[in-house]
Structure formats: structure tokens, C-alpha cells
Design an enzyme around this catalytic site. Sequence first.
Site, PDB file in Angstrom:
ATOM      1  N   GLU A 118      65.900  35.816  58.126  1.00  0.00           N
ATOM      2  CA  GLU A 118      64.633  36.673  58.140  1.00  0.00           C
ATOM      3  C   GLU A 118      64.975  37.830  58.562  1.00  0.00           C
ATOM      4  OE1 GLU A 118      61.933  33.897  60.543  1.00  0.00           O
ATOM      5  OE2 GLU A 118      62.217  32.385  59.227  1.00  0.00           O
ATOM      6  N   GLU A 134      72.609  27.915  58.246  1.00  0.00           N
ATOM      7  CA  GLU A 134      71.316  27.829  57.829  1.00  0.00           C
ATOM      8  C   GLU A 134      71.017  28.230  56.412  1.00  0.00           C
ATOM      9  OE1 GLU A 134      68.438  27.887  61.335  1.00  0.00           O
ATOM     10  OE2 GLU A 134      68.637  29.858  60.671  1.00  0.00           O
TER      11      GLU A 134
HETATM   12  C1  PEP Z   1      65.126  28.578  61.313  1.00  0.00           C
HETATM   13  O1  PEP Z   1      64.005  29.561  61.703  1.00  0.00           O
HETATM   14  O2  PEP Z   1      66.189  28.946  62.120  1.00  0.00           O
HETATM   15  C2  PEP Z   1      64.713  27.428  61.046  1.00  0.00           C
HETATM   16  C3  PEP Z   1      65.722  26.605  60.874  1.00  0.00           C
HETATM   17  O3  PEP Z   1      63.402  27.099  60.718  1.00  0.00           O
HETATM   18  P1  PEP Z   1      62.974  25.820  60.099  1.00  0.00           P
HETATM   19  O4  PEP Z   1      63.390  24.712  61.191  1.00  0.00           O
HETATM   20  O5  PEP Z   1      61.454  25.935  60.458  1.00  0.00           O
HETATM   21  O6  PEP Z   1      63.282  25.421  59.035  1.00  0.00           O
END
Ligand code: PEP
Length: 243
Positions: free
Chosen positions: A98, A161
Site C-alpha cells: 500500500e 505479500e
Molecule cells: C497486510 O496488510 O499486510 C495484509 C496482509 O492484509 P490482509 O491480511 O487483510 O490481506
Amino acid sequence: MARPRLVAGNWKMHGSRASNLALLDALLKGIGDAATVECVVCPPFPYLPQVGERLRGTRVALGAQNVSEHAQGAHTGEVSAAMLLEMGCRYAIVGHSERRQLYGEGDERVAAKFAAVTAAGMTPILCVGETLEEREAGRTEAVVARQLGAVDFKEGVLAYEPVWAIGTGRNATPEQAQAVHAFLRKRIDSQVQILYGGSVKPQNAAALFAMPDVDGGLIGGASLVAADFIAILQAAGSKKVTT
Ligand code: PEP
């Protein structure tokens, strides 16, 4: 040697003084003293003192969601690593997708943030991950290798991620996560913890954490629900990781 499991909660821009306390009370009651998993919560900046105070003397560590790459000076709205340390942070997330996507943080800036956190004596949690378009174009490995390679990664935590899995309810399969973790593992010290992040929930946590190179999770939405976060911590605690 076994890598300790780590579960970090990224609260993002959520919370209030009242809801923070309710969440932390439930979390601390639910995990008790027995759990072996390292646990971190990363609230928004203004709540660091409140959350740090509540966590004092517990086994849950305090982390920040972001940090400035600068030590001090005319950087309106920024927060330095030394300030975070003074507020009791032991961890700081850098390079979250983000931040990369919405705030234009490129590899160079992420690398400088990583270095600032390390220099302050905290542990950076470096996020890497590909977009859906990059995955579909077969560029996942190239993207995460570039993001990791930009950083002078001596010590820290790495979080894979996939951008397409964050906040979407669509997690990587355990096999997809393991494949990227194994790829990243070859590029860093074998003792570095690699977390998976992206729609981890109580329902999928155990299968993800059962993968040999998945050492825990970076949890967004589910870290705001005490029962879910506790269940995820328990899932991480039920696996013995060996290298
Ligand atoms: C994050 O913001 O790092 C994340 C993994 O969010 P979520 O678990 O909501 O997908």
C-alpha cells in the site's frame, strides 16, 4: 536450528483509543503466557504510546507500519526511526504494497527506510510481492528478487505479500506461497524469518504455516478481530519449523 515463528498484526488505519484497548485486552487474555510464537502488533502512529503502555510487561511486541528514511529535519508529517524506538517499537514494516502503490515508494526509498530501521536498532519487516498482472506474466520471481535485492538485507524479517491477495479474501495457496518463500530463502540467510501475508484467516492459517519455508504471517484484517488473530497465533504455534 529452528526458526521461531512470528505473527505480526498490521492494523492499518483502523482503531480508536477505546477499540484498541478492547482488542488488546481480548488478545492478551486469549494468548495467555504459554504461547511460543513471537507476536507483534502495529497500530497507527498516534496510538503507539497507548498500545505500548498496554503491552508493557507482556510478550506482545510493538511495531510501526511505516518510518521515514530521514533521521530528522524538515520532513512534515514524517516519523523517524529514533522516534519509533523511543515510543517502544521493536519492529517497523517497510515497503508494504500500500505504501509502494498508493504513496509511490520505490525500491530506493524502501531500501533507505530499511537501513534507517536497522541503524536505530529495530527490526525491519520488509514486504515484497507481485501484482496479479506480474504473476500472470510469469514475473513473480523477478519482481520479488528485485525488491529484495534493492535492500542491504543483513538482519530483519521478510514478508512475502502477493498484492492480489492483500485485503481481497483471496489468499495464495500454501503451494504458491511455499514456492516463492523457497525462492526467497535461497537469497537470504537461512535463519531469516519469512512471513506470508495476504488474506490469512483462521481457516487457512494452519495450511499456510505448515509449509516448510513459511515462518508465520503478516496479518491485516484478521488482526483486528481478537478471536481470529488468536486462532492464527495458535495455528502458527502448532508447527515446529526446522531447517
Ligand atoms: C497486510 O496488510 O499486510 C495484509 C496482509 O492484509 P490482509 O491480511 O487483510 O490481506
